[in-house]
Design a protein around this motif. Sequence first.
Motif, PDB file in Angstrom:
ATOM      1  N   UNK A  91       0.834  -1.203   0.000  1.00  0.00           N
ATOM      2  CA  UNK A  91       0.000   0.000   0.000  1.00  0.00           C
ATOM      3  C   UNK A  91       0.865   1.248   0.000  1.00  0.00           C
ATOM      4  N   UNK A  92       0.230   2.394  -0.113  1.00  0.00           N
ATOM      5  CA  UNK A  92       0.949   3.668  -0.085  1.00  0.00           C
ATOM      6  C   UNK A  92       1.752   3.770   1.210  1.00  0.00           C
ATOM      7  N   UNK A  93       3.014   4.145   1.076  1.00  0.00           N
ATOM      8  CA  UNK A  93       3.891   4.253   2.226  1.00  0.00           C
ATOM      9  C   UNK A  93       4.700   2.988   2.485  1.00  0.00           C
ATOM     10  N   UNK A  94       4.367   1.896   1.771  1.00  0.00           N
ATOM     11  CA  UNK A  94       5.120   0.648   1.877  1.00  0.00           C
ATOM     12  C   UNK A  94       5.981   0.461   0.628  1.00  0.00           C
ATOM     13  N   UNK A  95       6.982  -0.414   0.674  1.00  0.00           N
ATOM     14  CA  UNK A  95       7.844  -0.627  -0.500  1.00  0.00           C
ATOM     15  C   UNK A  95       7.025  -1.066  -1.716  1.00  0.00           C
ATOM     16  N   UNK A  96       7.301  -0.439  -2.872  1.00  0.00           N
ATOM     17  CA  UNK A  96       6.558  -0.778  -4.080  1.00  0.00           C
ATOM     18  C   UNK A  96       7.445  -0.925  -5.309  1.00  0.00           C
ATOM     19  N   UNK A  97       8.735  -0.602  -5.200  1.00  0.00           N
ATOM     20  CA  UNK A  97       9.634  -0.671  -6.348  1.00  0.00           C
ATOM     21  C   UNK A  97      10.255  -2.062  -6.441  1.00  0.00           C
ATOM     22  N   UNK A  98       9.929  -2.843  -7.484  1.00  0.00           N
ATOM     23  CA  UNK A  98      10.477  -4.210  -7.592  1.00  0.00           C
ATOM     24  C   UNK A  98      12.000  -4.250  -7.634  1.00  0.00           C
ATOM     25  N   UNK A  99      12.633  -3.220  -8.192  1.00  0.00           N
ATOM     26  CA  UNK A  99      14.098  -3.237  -8.299  1.00  0.00           C
ATOM     27  C   UNK A  99      14.786  -3.218  -6.946  1.00  0.00           C
ATOM     28  N   UNK A 100      14.071  -2.777  -5.901  1.00  0.00           N
ATOM     29  CA  UNK A 100      14.646  -2.783  -4.557  1.00  0.00           C
ATOM     30  C   UNK A 100      14.806  -4.204  -4.009  1.00  0.00           C
ATOM     31  N   UNK A 101      14.168  -5.178  -4.665  1.00  0.00           N
ATOM     32  CA  UNK A 101      14.176  -6.548  -4.167  1.00  0.00           C
ATOM     33  C   UNK A 101      14.951  -7.492  -5.092  1.00  0.00           C
ATOM     34  N   UNK A 102      15.630  -6.929  -6.082  1.00  0.00           N
ATOM     35  CA  UNK A 102      16.355  -7.747  -7.059  1.00  0.00           C
ATOM     36  C   UNK A 102      17.839  -7.729  -6.721  1.00  0.00           C
ATOM     37  N   UNK A 103      18.431  -8.897  -6.548  1.00  0.00           N
ATOM     38  CA  UNK A 103      19.870  -8.968  -6.301  1.00  0.00           C
ATOM     39  C   UNK A 103      20.612  -8.557  -7.565  1.00  0.00           C
ATOM     40  N   UNK A 104      21.819  -8.035  -7.380  1.00  0.00           N
ATOM     41  CA  UNK A 104      22.548  -7.448  -8.509  1.00  0.00           C
ATOM     42  C   UNK A 104      23.983  -7.942  -8.540  1.00  0.00           C
ATOM     43  N   UNK A 105      24.597  -7.797  -9.700  1.00  0.00           N
ATOM     44  CA  UNK A 105      25.996  -8.172  -9.891  1.00  0.00           C
ATOM     45  C   UNK A 105      26.886  -7.378  -8.950  1.00  0.00           C
ATOM     46  N   UNK A 106      28.019  -7.951  -8.546  1.00  0.00           N
ATOM     47  CA  UNK A 106      28.930  -7.245  -7.641  1.00  0.00           C
ATOM     48  C   UNK A 106      29.758  -6.152  -8.311  1.00  0.00           C
ATOM     49  N   UNK A 107      29.494  -5.865  -9.578  1.00  0.00           N
ATOM     50  CA  UNK A 107      30.140  -4.761 -10.280  1.00  0.00           C
ATOM     51  C   UNK A 107      29.092  -3.748 -10.709  1.00  0.00           C
ATOM     52  N   UNK A 108      29.464  -2.482 -10.718  1.00  0.00           N
ATOM     53  CA  UNK A 108      28.571  -1.437 -11.195  1.00  0.00           C
ATOM     54  C   UNK A 108      28.443  -1.519 -12.716  1.00  0.00           C
ATOM     55  N   UNK A 109      27.278  -1.112 -13.229  1.00  0.00           N
ATOM     56  CA  UNK A 109      27.044  -1.173 -14.673  1.00  0.00           C
ATOM     57  C   UNK A 109      28.077  -0.365 -15.449  1.00  0.00           C
ATOM     58  N   UNK A 110      28.419   0.813 -14.955  1.00  0.00           N
ATOM     59  CA  UNK A 110      29.369   1.653 -15.673  1.00  0.00           C
ATOM     60  C   UNK A 110      30.746   0.998 -15.742  1.00  0.00           C
ATOM     61  N   UNK A 111      31.153   0.358 -14.651  1.00  0.00           N
ATOM     62  CA  UNK A 111      32.449  -0.331 -14.639  1.00  0.00           C
ATOM     63  C   UNK A 111      32.456  -1.487 -15.639  1.00  0.00           C
ATOM     64  N   UNK A 112      31.344  -2.217 -15.714  1.00  0.00           N
ATOM     65  CA  UNK A 112      31.277  -3.320 -16.670  1.00  0.00           C
ATOM     66  C   UNK A 112      31.293  -2.797 -18.099  1.00  0.00           C
ATOM     67  N   UNK A 113      30.579  -1.707 -18.341  1.00  0.00           N
ATOM     68  CA  UNK A 113      30.542  -1.129 -19.685  1.00  0.00           C
ATOM     69  C   UNK A 113      31.926  -0.681 -20.121  1.00  0.00           C
ATOM     70  N   UNK A 114      32.674  -0.058 -19.219  1.00  0.00           N
ATOM     71  CA  UNK A 114      34.011   0.413 -19.565  1.00  0.00           C
ATOM     72  C   UNK A 114      34.955  -0.753 -19.849  1.00  0.00           C
ATOM     73  N   UNK A 115      34.828  -1.830 -19.077  1.00  0.00           N
ATOM     74  CA  UNK A 115      35.703  -2.973 -19.301  1.00  0.00           C
ATOM     75  C   UNK A 115      35.377  -3.665 -20.624  1.00  0.00           C
ATOM     76  N   UNK A 116      34.096  -3.768 -20.944  1.00  0.00           N
ATOM     77  CA  UNK A 116      33.711  -4.353 -22.230  1.00  0.00           C
ATOM     78  C   UNK A 116      34.291  -3.541 -23.380  1.00  0.00           C
ATOM     79  N   UNK A 117      34.224  -2.225 -23.276  1.00  0.00           N
ATOM     80  CA  UNK A 117      34.772  -1.367 -24.326  1.00  0.00           C
ATOM     81  C   UNK A 117      36.265  -1.600 -24.501  1.00  0.00           C
ATOM     82  N   UNK A 118      36.978  -1.784 -23.397  1.00  0.00           N
ATOM     83  CA  UNK A 118      38.419  -2.035 -23.467  1.00  0.00           C
ATOM     84  C   UNK A 118      38.713  -3.389 -24.115  1.00  0.00           C
ATOM     85  N   UNK A 119      37.886  -4.377 -23.836  1.00  0.00           N
ATOM     86  CA  UNK A 119      38.094  -5.705 -24.410  1.00  0.00           C
ATOM     87  C   UNK A 119      37.844  -5.680 -25.920  1.00  0.00           C
TER      88      UNK A 119
END
Length: 322
Positions: A91-119
């Motif tokens: 309900x209103x005032x309670x958590x509602x964003x699904x992304x808050x409950x999704x586990x994520x890679x141990x690297x930041x997206x920007x760091x991964x993007x930069x490494x891919x570009x270098x490769x």
Amino acid sequence: MTKTLKEYQLDERVDTFALLKSVEVRMTQQGKRYMALQLADRSMTIKGMKWDATEAEVSEIKAGKVVHIQAVRQAYQDKPQLKVLSIRLTQVGEPQDPTDFVSAAPMQKQDMAEEVSAIILQITNANWQRIVRYVLNKYHDAFLQFPAAKSNHHAFAGGLAYHTLSIVHLAQAVVKQYEQVNASLLYAAALLHDLGKVIELSGPVATQYTTAGSLIGHIVLVDEEIVLAATELKIDLQSEDMLVLRHTVLAHHGLMEYGSPVRPMIKEANILHQLDELDAGMQSFDNALEQTNPGEFSPRQWALDNRSVYKPENISFNSETD
């Protein structure tokens, strides 16, 4: 402070918020309706059963939504499971964003993007570099956001890019160890090998297989993307460059019964298959060990040929000395 799903112990009463990853409405032999659920937060994914589901629950509770649950943690066939006593949308005032409950890679997206570009710059064959750059640019955001699987290895946001980079790191070590390996071919195929999963899967939240994913599969889907890229870039698909690149990607599951239309017939294809197996297996071990107490065995793991794995009590990890 609200506990995570992982923190609840056997027979403990659960009162928390979670992401509903999937829901199936089923019938008991007595004709009573129930819901088979998959619930998740950043600590774990766990199955749940809501018996005697009401008409309102069936119509309102949908995958991809954040829900509030009251439940009891139980075990079924040695695996954790929740007996869900009540479930409702937040309900209103309670958590509602699904992304808050999704586990994520141990690297930041920007760091991964930069490494891919270098490769990509390490791919010295012009045709392969153009193909890789074209396809990765086309699916840039999805590549960095999607998981590498629905529920097995690297099944977290950013898992696709993280798994891909892990394989490239292993490939770099292989190139140093063995002579007569074409580094450019191995790196190009490694960067492309699982990219079809941005079409095969629905995304990082409540991940499901798409229609194309179920009917065709990511290996053929990425080969199609390679063909489209070569056509757009006016690269001869019958050239040896393109044939060996496509072969290396198409063969990366190793066996036809595992989804590859061909078995590895060049060295780089065989290496990619072995590295893919290694990295997926290591992540599956990590997933199991994370849910296992020291000195105990995990439940059987489908992703590890139905093996249980043991978590040692007195062994240190990632150390040069015992």
